[in-house]
Design an enzyme around this catalytic site. Structure first.
Site, PDB file in Angstrom:
ATOM      1  N   HIS A 468       0.840  -0.976   0.177  1.00 13.77           N
ATOM      2  CA  HIS A 468       0.107  -0.058   0.096  1.00 13.77           C
ATOM      3  C   HIS A 468       0.613   1.530   0.088  1.00 13.77           C
ATOM      4  CE1 HIS A 468      -3.795   2.428   1.307  1.00 13.77           C
ATOM      5  NE2 HIS A 468      -2.687   3.165   1.509  1.00 13.77           N
ATOM      6  N   GLU A 469       1.855   1.385   1.191  1.00 16.63           N
ATOM      7  CA  GLU A 469       2.822   2.145   0.870  1.00 16.63           C
ATOM      8  C   GLU A 469       3.794   2.898  -0.100  1.00 16.63           C
ATOM      9  OE1 GLU A 469       1.215   4.686   2.743  1.00 16.63           O
ATOM     10  OE2 GLU A 469       0.869   3.371   4.502  1.00 16.63           O
ATOM     11  N   HIS A 472       1.965   4.662  -2.870  1.00 19.17           N
ATOM     12  CA  HIS A 472       1.627   6.159  -2.905  1.00 19.17           C
ATOM     13  C   HIS A 472       3.407   6.714  -3.262  1.00 19.17           C
ATOM     14  CE1 HIS A 472      -1.867   6.238  -0.697  1.00 19.17           C
ATOM     15  NE2 HIS A 472      -1.925   5.918  -0.017  1.00 19.17           N
ATOM     16  N   HIS A 475       3.507   6.425  -7.545  1.00 21.09           N
ATOM     17  CA  HIS A 475       2.492   8.093  -7.059  1.00 21.09           C
ATOM     18  C   HIS A 475       3.638   8.901  -7.562  1.00 21.09           C
ATOM     19  CE1 HIS A 475      -1.868   9.719  -7.251  1.00 21.09           C
ATOM     20  NE2 HIS A 475      -0.593  10.115  -8.664  1.00 21.09           N
TER      21      HIS A 475
END
Length: 680
Positions: A468-469, A472, A475
């Site tokens: 998940h991290e 980010h 991105h």
């Protein structure tokens, strides 16, 4: 004047010199950088300064970016290595930083310069950045004058102070608790958790096993300890942290007054800006149109999830009665009952899976899928770090540097709980040097340390958090935008910013990916396919309950910020939301809101719903990979390239809905999310 050699916070030649930064460097660096930023502001607002994007950027953005980077390094250290001297230096500087950026964002002279810029003279990225800048001025109070403007600035400064104190209270209340259990107390608790607790007690010269409220200690006790008495003790301490319900001296961390004052300040800010409530202000730069639309979305989702959640509770109650002789389970019993039922139903336990997920192997698997799908190389690199367990990496494509990141994976005292990604610097074609600045990210988790010389072992949930991290981080780091206000995660609507992170979680459920990221810590054997199939069967275990829990948090947050009267009794609103949404009652002493840092100290005020909305986006985006995968489940590199180009590379340089439609060819649908969670 301070020099970079003397003060590492003033050295912008490369990465932050974390090993050299000391609390005494903070004040002089802030003094000098604020002075330079003030001078830059005064320079660009002079009548002779033409209203040109590049000219304003060359003078003002360069100065404020330096200030932001230095303060970002200090804020980061405060989050990961909190200590009294650093906290004091941070808190002394915080009001001055807040005051400057508040004043900058509401300076009517500067606002006039930006309004006078001709958008026709700008490229597409600059036009989008200008649109964001002008909106920011309006929300920053630039159209206010006189007493309202002065009051607006006071509100920003006080709110920053309160949010910081909220965060400190939550951290201190968590760190202050310790319980020294006996061997008998810990019956059922996994060996690696017991070993870590034993080591923690021995480090203090104590007998027994030290249990804390940090999640690597707290969660396994709640899931596995056979002693309901021990679970009750920890549960009560955990859910009353930083509240009026805490035991004895721990009440000094009570966040109640802070919450009430923060909510009142947010309402006052909304009124000054001409809005009915803070929820409306929060949504201006987001995808959602109105608080009513958000609340309707949440209630629709709750309605769809409720039958599944009610079935989950029936199953839990029946199992507790028939198998565990628990006729009236309490709040502290549910995690234990849930884990026991999962083991009985699916014939596996999280603890059976955990030895297959050593952190180095999980990282190798994560890097492999990212390298394959997004056509990059990830290499270990060297940099000054703040703790020996921190690692540093670079991401390249065909030998060209795209971005770099720090990975800080392990829990420790003085480190904020949870997991997050933050930016150390953004991608930017610098107007002062003409050089391309590459992005740098912080990736922070709180996993349990390894014991007995073994590497840290992750649960499957931990592995999912890491993915998940990293989503980010991708991105932020894979952006191809050269304008720093809209590159990477900057300028992306808050309710779309979780799309790439939640998207990455899906790969933790793909056999073609998972087999490359597992190796038993003792034997090196990969995760057996049969065990994976059991995990897959259990994937949507309690999905109804989990969905309602997130809806409860999001609905509470949005109502709290759209119904001003509720600020006087936050708990009463939380009780009302639970009565509407929850299917498992919470004890009267439960004070979840008092440590709800996302909305009181983390930028998610009237925005927590974005996690659920982004799940809709990410599930639908991932469906494109399911549709194009090879027969063995291997994801399509072509689809990865389209996703990278349509979503990751464009950052905030266009509206998120445009990016989504560029990838999917249509607007998002809730169907994929319901299907993924077994609630179709």
């Amino acid at each position: 004047m301070n020099t970079p050699a003397a003060n590492p916070l003033l050295d912008f030649s490369d990465l932050p010199r974390f090993d050299a930064i000391r609390p005494e460097h903070v004040a002089p660096a802030v003094d000098q950088l604020l002075q330079e930023a003030e001078a830059a502001l005064e320079c660009v607002v002079q009548p002779e300064q033409a209203p040109e994007w590049s000219a304003l950027s060359r003078t003002l953005d360069v100065a404020t970016e330096r200030l932001g980077r230095a303060w970002g390094a200090v804020s980061h250290l405060k989050a990961v290595m909190d200590a009294p001297e650093l906290r004091a230096a941070y808190n002394e500087a915080l009001p001055r930083i807040t005051e400057f950026f508040t004043r900058l964002g509401s300076d009517e002279r500067l606002y006039a310069k930006y309004k006078a810029i001709d958008p026709a003279q700008l490229n597409a990225e600059q036009r989008e950045a200008l649109k964001h800048t002008l909106r920011g001025f309006v929300l920053g109070g630039a159209e206010l004058t006189g007493e309202p403007k002065a009051r607006f600035a006071q509100i920003q400064e006080r709110a920053a102070e309160l949010a910081q104190k909220f965060s400190e209270n939550a951290l201190d209340a968590t760190d202050a608790f310790a319980h020294y259990a006996s061997e008998a107390d810990l019956a059922g608790v996994p060996d690696d958790v017991k070993a870590a607790a034993r080591a923690a007690a021995q480090a203090e010269g104590r007998e027994g096993y030290k249990l804390s409220l940090q999640l690597p200690s707290y969660l396994p006790v709640m899931q596995f300890a056979k002693s309901s008495t021990l679970r009750q003790l920890l549960y009560r301490a955990y859910v009353t942290r930083a509240s009026d319900q805490a035991e004895g001296d721990a009440r000094r961390f009570d966040n109640g007054d802070i919450m009430r004052e923060l909510l009142a300040l947010r309402q006052e800010e909304a009124a000054l800006l001409g809005y009915a409530n803070f929820g409306e202000v929060s949504l201006v730069p987001k995808m959602a149109d109105s608080p009513a639309q958000v609340i309707a979305f949440l209630r629709e989702l709750a309605g769809k999830a409720r039958p599944f959640a009610e079935r989950d509770v029936r199953d839990l109650r029946e199992f507790a009665r028939a198998t565990l002789a628990l006729n009236d389970p309490q709040a502290w019993d549910w995690p234990y009952v849930g884990e026991q039922l999962k083991e009985a139903r699916y014939a596996f336990s999280e603890q059976e899976v955990k030895p297959y997920f050593p952190l180095p192997k999980v990282l190798a698997g994560l890097f492999k899928i990212v390298e394959t799908l997004f056509e990059v190389d990830i290499r270990r690199d060297h940099a000054s770090v703040w703790h020996p367990s921190v690692e540093f990496y670079r991401i390249e494509r065909e030998g060209r540097l795209l971005g770099q990141f720090y990975l800080d994976p392990l829990a420790r005292t003085g480190k904020r709980g949870g997991a997050w990604m933050d930016d150390a610097r953004a991608r930017w074609l610098r107007p002062d040097t003409g050089a391309l600045q590459t992005p740098v990210a912080y990736l922070v988790c709180n996993f349990a340390s390894g014991v007995d010389g073994k590497p840290p072992l992750l649960t499957h949930d931990d592995a999912t958090t890491l993915f998940h991290e990293f989503g980010h981080g991708l991105h932020h780091m894979l952006t191809q935008v050269a304008e720093h206000d809209v590159s990477g995660i900057s300028g992306v609507e808050w309710d779309a910013v979780e799309l790439p992170s939640q998207f990455m979680e899906n790969f933790c459920w793909e056999w073609s990916v998972l087999r490359h990221m597992t190796a038993h810590v003792d034997t090196g054997e990969p995760l057996p396919r049969a065990l994976f199939d059991k995990m897959l069967a259990a994937r949507n275990y309690q999905a109804g309950l989990q969905t309602l829990r997130q809806v409860e948090f999001a609905l509470f947050d949005m109502r709290l910020h759209t119904e001003p009267a509720t600020a006087q009794d936050v708990q009463a609103l939380l009780d009302a939301v639970r009565a509407e949404v929850a299917v498992l009652p919470a004890p009267a002493f439960n004070r979840m809101a008092h440590t709800f840092s996302h909305i009181f100290a983390g930028g998610y005020a009237a925005g927590y719903y974005s996690y659920k909305w982004a799940e809709v986006l990410s599930a639908d985006a991932y469906a494109a990979f399911e549709e194009s995968a090879a027969a063995d489940g291997t994801p399509s590199v072509e689809t990865g390239r389209r996703y990278r180009q349509a979503i990751l590379e464009v950052g905030g340089s266009r509206p998120a809905m445009e990016s989504f439609k560029a990838f999917r060819g249509r607007e998002p649908s809730i169907d994929a999310l319901l299907r993924h969670q077994g609630m179709a």
